[in-house]
Design a protein around this motif. Structure first.
Motif, PDB file in Angstrom:
ATOM      1  N   ARG A 128      32.591   1.172  15.841  1.00 48.91           N
ATOM      2  CA  ARG A 128      32.509   2.007  14.180  1.00 48.91           C
ATOM      3  C   ARG A 128      31.161   1.211  14.000  1.00 48.91           C
ATOM      4  O   ARG A 128      30.468   2.498  12.915  1.00 48.91           O
ATOM      5  CB  ARG A 128      33.797   0.980  13.587  1.00 48.91           C
ATOM      6  CG  ARG A 128      35.264   1.357  13.687  1.00 48.91           C
ATOM      7  CD  ARG A 128      35.098   2.866  13.467  1.00 48.91           C
ATOM      8  NE  ARG A 128      36.498   2.484  13.613  1.00 48.91           N
ATOM      9  CZ  ARG A 128      37.241   3.734  14.626  1.00 48.91           C
ATOM     10  NH1 ARG A 128      36.333   4.423  15.133  1.00 48.91           N
ATOM     11  NH2 ARG A 128      38.512   3.536  15.324  1.00 48.91           N
ATOM     12  N   GLU A 142      29.273   4.554  14.910  1.00 45.79           N
ATOM     13  CA  GLU A 142      29.295   5.823  13.967  1.00 45.79           C
ATOM     14  C   GLU A 142      28.827   5.883  12.722  1.00 45.79           C
ATOM     15  O   GLU A 142      28.331   7.213  12.341  1.00 45.79           O
ATOM     16  CB  GLU A 142      31.209   5.693  14.149  1.00 45.79           C
ATOM     17  CG  GLU A 142      31.794   6.110  15.807  1.00 45.79           C
ATOM     18  CD  GLU A 142      33.314   6.254  15.390  1.00 45.79           C
ATOM     19  OE1 GLU A 142      34.068   6.297  16.274  1.00 45.79           O
ATOM     20  OE2 GLU A 142      33.745   5.843  14.197  1.00 45.79           O
ATOM     21  N   LYS A 143      29.269   4.826  12.309  1.00 43.83           N
ATOM     22  CA  LYS A 143      27.701   4.532  11.160  1.00 43.83           C
ATOM     23  C   LYS A 143      26.435   4.555  11.279  1.00 43.83           C
ATOM     24  O   LYS A 143      25.698   5.319  10.422  1.00 43.83           O
ATOM     25  CB  LYS A 143      27.873   3.555  10.855  1.00 43.83           C
ATOM     26  CG  LYS A 143      27.520   2.993   9.251  1.00 43.83           C
ATOM     27  CD  LYS A 143      28.297   4.476   7.669  1.00 43.83           C
ATOM     28  CE  LYS A 143      28.029   3.775   6.808  1.00 43.83           C
ATOM     29  NZ  LYS A 143      29.128   5.156   6.063  1.00 43.83           N
ATOM     30  N   LYS A 184      46.068  -1.573  13.216  1.00 43.22           N
ATOM     31  CA  LYS A 184      45.666  -0.293  12.012  1.00 43.22           C
ATOM     32  C   LYS A 184      44.197  -1.635  10.740  1.00 43.22           C
ATOM     33  O   LYS A 184      43.651  -0.911  10.748  1.00 43.22           O
ATOM     34  CB  LYS A 184      46.645   0.544  11.171  1.00 43.22           C
ATOM     35  CG  LYS A 184      46.851   1.451  12.594  1.00 43.22           C
ATOM     36  CD  LYS A 184      47.861   2.405  11.587  1.00 43.22           C
ATOM     37  CE  LYS A 184      48.577   3.698  12.516  1.00 43.22           C
ATOM     38  NZ  LYS A 184      49.487   4.033  11.678  1.00 43.22           N
ATOM     39  N   ASP A 201      41.950  -2.098  12.477  1.00 50.94           N
ATOM     40  CA  ASP A 201      40.733  -1.156  11.877  1.00 50.94           C
ATOM     41  C   ASP A 201      40.421  -1.075  10.945  1.00 50.94           C
ATOM     42  O   ASP A 201      38.383  -1.023  10.215  1.00 50.94           O
ATOM     43  CB  ASP A 201      40.934  -0.504  12.517  1.00 50.94           C
ATOM     44  CG  ASP A 201      40.034   1.473  12.377  1.00 50.94           C
ATOM     45  OD1 ASP A 201      38.971   0.845  12.972  1.00 50.94           O
ATOM     46  OD2 ASP A 201      40.790   1.651  13.031  1.00 50.94           O
ATOM     47  N   LYS A 202      40.989  -1.099   9.841  1.00 49.19           N
ATOM     48  CA  LYS A 202      40.159  -1.889   8.861  1.00 49.19           C
ATOM     49  C   LYS A 202      39.860  -2.567   8.310  1.00 49.19           C
ATOM     50  O   LYS A 202      38.679  -2.802   7.455  1.00 49.19           O
ATOM     51  CB  LYS A 202      42.213  -1.612   7.432  1.00 49.19           C
ATOM     52  CG  LYS A 202      41.436  -1.252   6.074  1.00 49.19           C
ATOM     53  CD  LYS A 202      42.934  -1.210   5.261  1.00 49.19           C
ATOM     54  CE  LYS A 202      42.267  -1.276   3.717  1.00 49.19           C
ATOM     55  NZ  LYS A 202      43.780  -0.983   3.183  1.00 49.19           N
ATOM     56  N   ARG A 250      36.258  -1.458   9.753  1.00 48.41           N
ATOM     57  CA  ARG A 250      35.502  -0.338   8.843  1.00 48.41           C
ATOM     58  C   ARG A 250      34.888  -1.216   7.594  1.00 48.41           C
ATOM     59  O   ARG A 250      33.299  -0.721   7.143  1.00 48.41           O
ATOM     60  CB  ARG A 250      36.597   0.303   8.655  1.00 48.41           C
ATOM     61  CG  ARG A 250      37.031   1.091   9.709  1.00 48.41           C
ATOM     62  CD  ARG A 250      37.442   2.152   9.637  1.00 48.41           C
ATOM     63  NE  ARG A 250      38.235   2.892  10.299  1.00 48.41           N
ATOM     64  CZ  ARG A 250      38.300   4.610  11.034  1.00 48.41           C
ATOM     65  NH1 ARG A 250      36.624   4.734  10.234  1.00 48.41           N
ATOM     66  NH2 ARG A 250      38.490   5.228  11.947  1.00 48.41           N
ATOM     67  N   LYS A 251      35.504  -2.261   7.546  1.00 49.25           N
ATOM     68  CA  LYS A 251      34.789  -2.918   6.115  1.00 49.25           C
ATOM     69  C   LYS A 251      32.867  -3.685   6.450  1.00 49.25           C
ATOM     70  O   LYS A 251      32.669  -3.174   5.357  1.00 49.25           O
ATOM     71  CB  LYS A 251      36.466  -3.886   4.944  1.00 49.25           C
ATOM     72  CG  LYS A 251      35.747  -4.257   3.948  1.00 49.25           C
ATOM     73  CD  LYS A 251      36.496  -4.925   3.234  1.00 49.25           C
ATOM     74  CE  LYS A 251      35.858  -5.665   2.175  1.00 49.25           C
ATOM     75  NZ  LYS A 251      34.445  -5.870   1.892  1.00 49.25           N
ATOM     76  N   THR A 252      33.478  -4.127   7.587  1.00 47.20           N
ATOM     77  CA  THR A 252      32.400  -5.397   7.974  1.00 47.20           C
ATOM     78  C   THR A 252      31.164  -4.007   7.928  1.00 47.20           C
ATOM     79  O   THR A 252      30.182  -4.414   7.887  1.00 47.20           O
ATOM     80  CB  THR A 252      32.948  -5.813   9.190  1.00 47.20           C
ATOM     81  OG1 THR A 252      33.968  -6.847   8.812  1.00 47.20           O
ATOM     82  CG2 THR A 252      31.831  -6.354  10.248  1.00 47.20           C
ATOM     83  N   VAL A 253      31.886  -2.811   9.284  1.00 44.47           N
ATOM     84  CA  VAL A 253      30.527  -2.221   9.070  1.00 44.47           C
ATOM     85  C   VAL A 253      30.051  -1.407   7.382  1.00 44.47           C
ATOM     86  O   VAL A 253      28.664  -1.533   7.482  1.00 44.47           O
ATOM     87  CB  VAL A 253      30.852  -1.148   9.635  1.00 44.47           C
ATOM     88  CG1 VAL A 253      30.142   0.333   9.992  1.00 44.47           C
ATOM     89  CG2 VAL A 253      31.415  -1.500  11.682  1.00 44.47           C
ATOM     90  N   MET A 254      31.472  -0.913   7.160  1.00 47.11           N
ATOM     91  CA  MET A 254      30.667  -0.026   5.529  1.00 47.11           C
ATOM     92  C   MET A 254      29.674  -1.874   4.621  1.00 47.11           C
ATOM     93  O   MET A 254      28.936  -1.031   3.876  1.00 47.11           O
ATOM     94  CB  MET A 254      32.002  -0.167   4.678  1.00 47.11           C
ATOM     95  CG  MET A 254      32.464   1.190   5.004  1.00 47.11           C
ATOM     96  SD  MET A 254      31.582   2.925   5.179  1.00 47.11           S
ATOM     97  CE  MET A 254      30.692   2.504   3.688  1.00 47.11           C
TER      98      MET A 254
END
Length: 316
Positions: free
Chosen positions: A13, A16-17, A279, A282-283, A286-290
């Motif tokens: 992730r 991807e970011k 899931k 994964d959520k 994704r928050k960590t990456v954002m």
């Protein structure tokens, strides 16, 4: 297994970011993504001892930093050239560095890190600190002359180093079969009497099991070991590479049959972990990456005076 899954997912992730931010012009210079190779660094780094062992790699280094336990925020800040980055925004994608985490770069010159990793191993032996160096390089770098000079010295002096070839099948745009007269790269150390092993680099558990054996030999004073990890990168060599040297069908086939994250996910589901748990994980990733991306975008750029710092170390 859940820890491995989370770490591979974080690297995927994050990369991807990073690709998105590069497309938006927030990352300058070159950017080499690690997507597809996550099982290699996750399995290897899980077996070493933080604070004791050392790690050095090439310019495809974001995943290695994350696997060393470095905060995604300061890795992303470094990618975007911000003052809060791990190298104060001066290293960028290819030249990150953190002595605190035993991570000695990120190196843009192909194969250069192999000689430096051999030097790190010499330092471990000289200091008698019990440390081992993991020196990562690619299938393209395995044809560089300095690699074999390093092999010779490492075996001659019985240095505590594991040479890790991340064979992702393509050196920039050239297939390993077209560029290497001996494409079974784990054999490259034979003339130096360095034992080699070939491992499925798309299976994180196989990687972990293999490196445990390698570490046992090296820590026991057996000298260097060469590991070839057969892996695959889904993206081009760098963000500027359209990867026309291979077909989309080839990439899709690897994704469907060998993806390291999907393979581990299937094992976890068989062990009783639910889709909902995965899931949710994964959520959270994704928050960590954002959050890391937001932190990077909000961080200031380095002051111009930073050009003159970290250039020379004076010892008295």
């Amino acid at each position: 297994m859940m820890k491995f899954y989370e770490e591979m997912l974080l690297i995927r992730r994050f990369e991807e970011k990073a690709g998105q931010l590069y497309g938006l012009g927030l990352i300058g210079g070159f950017c080499h993504l690690y997507i597809g190779q996550e099982a290699v660094v996750t399995g290897l780094q899980s077996a070493i001892e933080p604070g004791k062992d050392s790690v050095i790699t090439s310019y495809r280094d974001h995943g290695h930093m994350l696997a060393c336990g470095i905060d995604p925020k300061i890795v992303m800040a470094e990618l975007t050239g911000r003052a809060s980055g791990i190298s104060k925004g001066k290293g960028g994608s290819m030249h990150m560095f953190s002595v605190e985490h035993g991570f000695y770069g990120g190196h843009g010159i192909v194969g250069a890190q192999v000689s430096l990793g051999t030097g790190l191993a010499f330092a471990h032996k000289y200091k008698e600190d019990g440390g081992v160096c993991l020196a990562y390089f690619g299938d393209g770098a395995s044809n560089q002359g300095q690699v074999y000079e390093s092999f010779n010295m490492a075996e001659l002096w019985q240095l505590p180093v594991i040479f890790v070839i991340e064979n992702n099948q393509y050196a920039m745009g050239t297939s390993v079969n077209r560029s290497s007269s001996e494409d079974q790269l784990y054999r490259r150390g034979e003339s130096f009497r360095i034992p080699g092993m070939q491992v499925d680099g798309m299976d994180v558990l196989a990687v972990r099991g293999a490196v445990e054996e390698a570490l046992k030999d090296v820590r026991g004073g057996g000298g260097p070991v060469l590991m070839e990890l057969k892996t695959y990168r889904y993206r081009g060599h760098s963000m500027s590479d359209p990867a026309k040297y291979r077909s989309r069908d080839e990439v899709q086939e690897v994704r469907e049959k060998s993806d390291p994250i999907e393979r581990l996910k299937a094992m976890l589901l068989k062990q009783g972990v639910t889709e909902e748990e995965l899931k949710a994980l994964d959520k959270a990733v994704r928050k960590t990456v954002m959050d890391a991306a937001d932190f990077a975008e909000e961080s200031p750029e380095p002051e111009a005076s930073e050009l003159y710092t970290d250039v020379l170390v004076e010892q008295y």
